[in-house]
Design a protein around this motif. Structure first.
Motif, PDB file in Angstrom:
ATOM      1  N   PRO A 154      65.382  70.562  59.613  1.00 21.16           N
ATOM      2  CA  PRO A 154      64.611  70.584  60.861  1.00 21.16           C
ATOM      3  C   PRO A 154      63.545  69.498  60.929  1.00 21.16           C
ATOM      4  O   PRO A 154      63.334  68.886  61.977  1.00 21.16           O
ATOM      5  CB  PRO A 154      63.983  71.982  60.847  1.00 21.16           C
TER       6      PRO A 154
ATOM      7  N   GLN B 104      74.353  72.049  63.374  1.00 22.31           N
ATOM      8  CA  GLN B 104      73.268  72.385  64.290  1.00 22.31           C
ATOM      9  C   GLN B 104      73.797  73.141  65.507  1.00 22.31           C
ATOM     10  O   GLN B 104      73.167  74.084  65.993  1.00 22.31           O
ATOM     11  CB  GLN B 104      72.536  71.112  64.730  1.00 22.31           C
TER      12      GLN B 104
ATOM     13  N   HIS C  98      68.587  65.070  64.939  1.00 24.08           N
ATOM     14  CA  HIS C  98      67.943  63.819  64.533  1.00 24.08           C
ATOM     15  C   HIS C  98      68.967  62.696  64.617  1.00 24.08           C
ATOM     16  O   HIS C  98      70.110  62.850  64.160  1.00 24.08           O
ATOM     17  CB  HIS C  98      67.414  63.915  63.103  1.00 24.08           C
TER      18      HIS C  98
ATOM     19  N   HIS D 100      68.036  71.408  66.270  1.00 22.98           N
ATOM     20  CA  HIS D 100      67.327  70.219  65.782  1.00 22.98           C
ATOM     21  C   HIS D 100      68.329  69.080  65.649  1.00 22.98           C
ATOM     22  O   HIS D 100      69.224  69.133  64.807  1.00 22.98           O
ATOM     23  CB  HIS D 100      66.674  70.493  64.426  1.00 22.98           C
TER      24      HIS D 100
END
Length: 442
Positions: free
Chosen positions: A211, A179, A193, A191
């Motif tokens: 994403p 990323q 997470h 993005h």
């Protein structure tokens, strides 16, 4: 540079000297077998047998993890429709299959290590991105040394703790490294997470790479199976041998694993899966209909003549240093790749791989006059799987590293337990002795 030519000249060693001095170049015997430099209980690769004269006899390939046939492990996971990479990791580390309770506790332990140390992603990854995820991965592993309160202790208990932590961290390390690269060098949105402890390694990887964080069950299960097949491949492969070699010096876990990552980064080792993906992409760019076998064969002929792709004269995804008749990993992955192809409408791409496997070996024999078997290796079908899962090419080798980390850690523990001797092979000096010339006379 002006000195490059002289540098090259001064480093050239005539080929005949290697034979004269009986040097095993590449640690290979004259018959192509590897020089035996150690013993291991972690994994075994069987690709041939030797007759009384030391000649190779081709056999179907087999791969064993701690004495268990990978075929049995793989098919049990498929039959029970369950994730198996965590079980394989336990097996490799501890040398025995876990009970249900042991696996539950071990999986929870890995889950507790999914999230990187506080501030690590920001300070060590996002603020210092790299165009190469493998380079970023090696640097991240080395940086974790500074976040460990007891980094240099090489006791088995401490190295096991470090190993479990690294195995837990790796999905986040490769996802965040990717990323950061996309954001800094590709001008794409960032993005990030958070990993979820309850999810498997494969699920966390897909969640953090994409994403939206979405994935299907078959996607995660197939990635899990790919991780299982890449987790271990004996002590002689370059990166596992690197782990043994560096560990024998008594250095810390982070240095040993970073060295293994550096080995796997090489295109002659872990980068082979990228070579397959690039080859297939080049084929599609130059073949109007991939279902037309005559067109595809014409392209394969150009490949072998060095007239297509990278000019290497190779069909990537075929042949192996050890396996002769078949690569068991390719055989198993091929089974699941077909299911993935059907679920995603990619039957033509799958059949393309099958044709390359079927016809490619014959073309090697016809055009190059070699009688060496050229079976499909695991990279042919793992390349297809990664493409079908929409996994970016930048991530192909880091995924390999994430899987093989389990084997590396097992080999490090074995070296520290059973090896206990600094590896010190010999190099013979062949530079003639010279009289020193003072600088004023040069």
């Amino acid at each position: 540079m002006s000195k490059a030519k002289s540098l090259n000249k001064n480093n050239v060693i005539p080929n005949e000297l290697y034979a004269e001095k009986d040097v095993k170049r590449g640690l290979r015997n004259a018959n192509g077998t590897g020089v035996v430099v150690g013993l291991t209980k972690v994994g075994e690769v069987v690709g041939y047998e030797l007759d009384e004269q030391g000649n190779k006899i081709a056999v179907d390939g087999k791969l064993y993890y701690r004495g268990y046939n990978i075929d049995d492990i793989f098919h049990d996971c498929v039959r029970c429709n369950r994730f198996g990479f965590e079980e394989v990791t336990y097996l490799l580390l501890f040398g025995e299959l876990p009970t249900k309770q042991e696996l539950k506790e071990f999986t929870e332990m890995l889950g507790s290590k999914r999230e990187l140390p506080k501030g690590f992603a920001r300070d060590m990854i996002l603020t210092a991105p790299s165009k190469s995820i493998m380079n970023k991965l090696a640097r991240s592993v080395l940086a974790l040394y500074s976040y460990d309160d007891n980094p240099d202790d090489t006791s088995i208990e401490n190295v096991l703790r470090q190993s479990i932590s690294l195995i837990g961290y790796f999905p986040a390390l490769i996802a965040y490294g990717y990323q950061a690269k996309r954001s800094s060098f590709d001008n794409e949105s960032l993005h990030l997470h958070n990993p979820i402890p309850e999810l498997s390694t494969a699920e966390n990887i897909l969640r953090m790479l994409r994403p939206t964080g979405e994935y299907t069950d078959i996607e995660a299960k197939l990635l899990d199976l790919s991780l299982i097949l890449h987790a271990e491949h004996g002590g002689g492969n370059n990166s596992s041998f690197t782990t043994h070699l560096v560990s024998s010096s008594g250095t810390d876990t982070y240095s040993a694993i970073a060295a293994a990552v550096g080995s796997l980064k090489g295109p002659k080792h872990g980068g082979a899966n990228i070579a397959v993906i690039n080859m297939i992409n080049d084929l599609k760019a130059h073949v109007s209909d991939i279902t037309n076998e005559a067109e595809v064969e014409d392209y394969l002929v150009k490949l072998l003549r060095g007239e297509a792709n990278d000019g290497s004269g190779l069909i990537y995804g075929l042949g192996h240093a050890i396996y002769t008749i078949s690569d068991p990993r390719a055989v198993l992955l091929k089974e699941m790749a077909q299911k993935l192809a059907i679920s995603k409408g990619l039957e033509d791409d799958y059949n393309l791989c099958r044709f390359i496997e079927k016809r490619g070996g014959m073309l090697y024999s016809e055009l190059k006059g070699t009688d060496k078997p050229m079976p499909a290796n695991v990279d042919l079908y793992s390349g297809f799987v990664y493409s079908a899962l929409n996994i970016p090419i930048d991530i192909a080798t880091p995924l390999f590293a994430t899987a093989r980390l389990s084997g590396w850690c097992a080999h490090r523990l074995e070296e520290l337990t059973a090896g206990k001797k600094l590896m010190r092979p010999a190099y013979r000096g062949v530079q003639p002795y010279l009289d020193y010339v003072q600088i004023c006379d040069r």
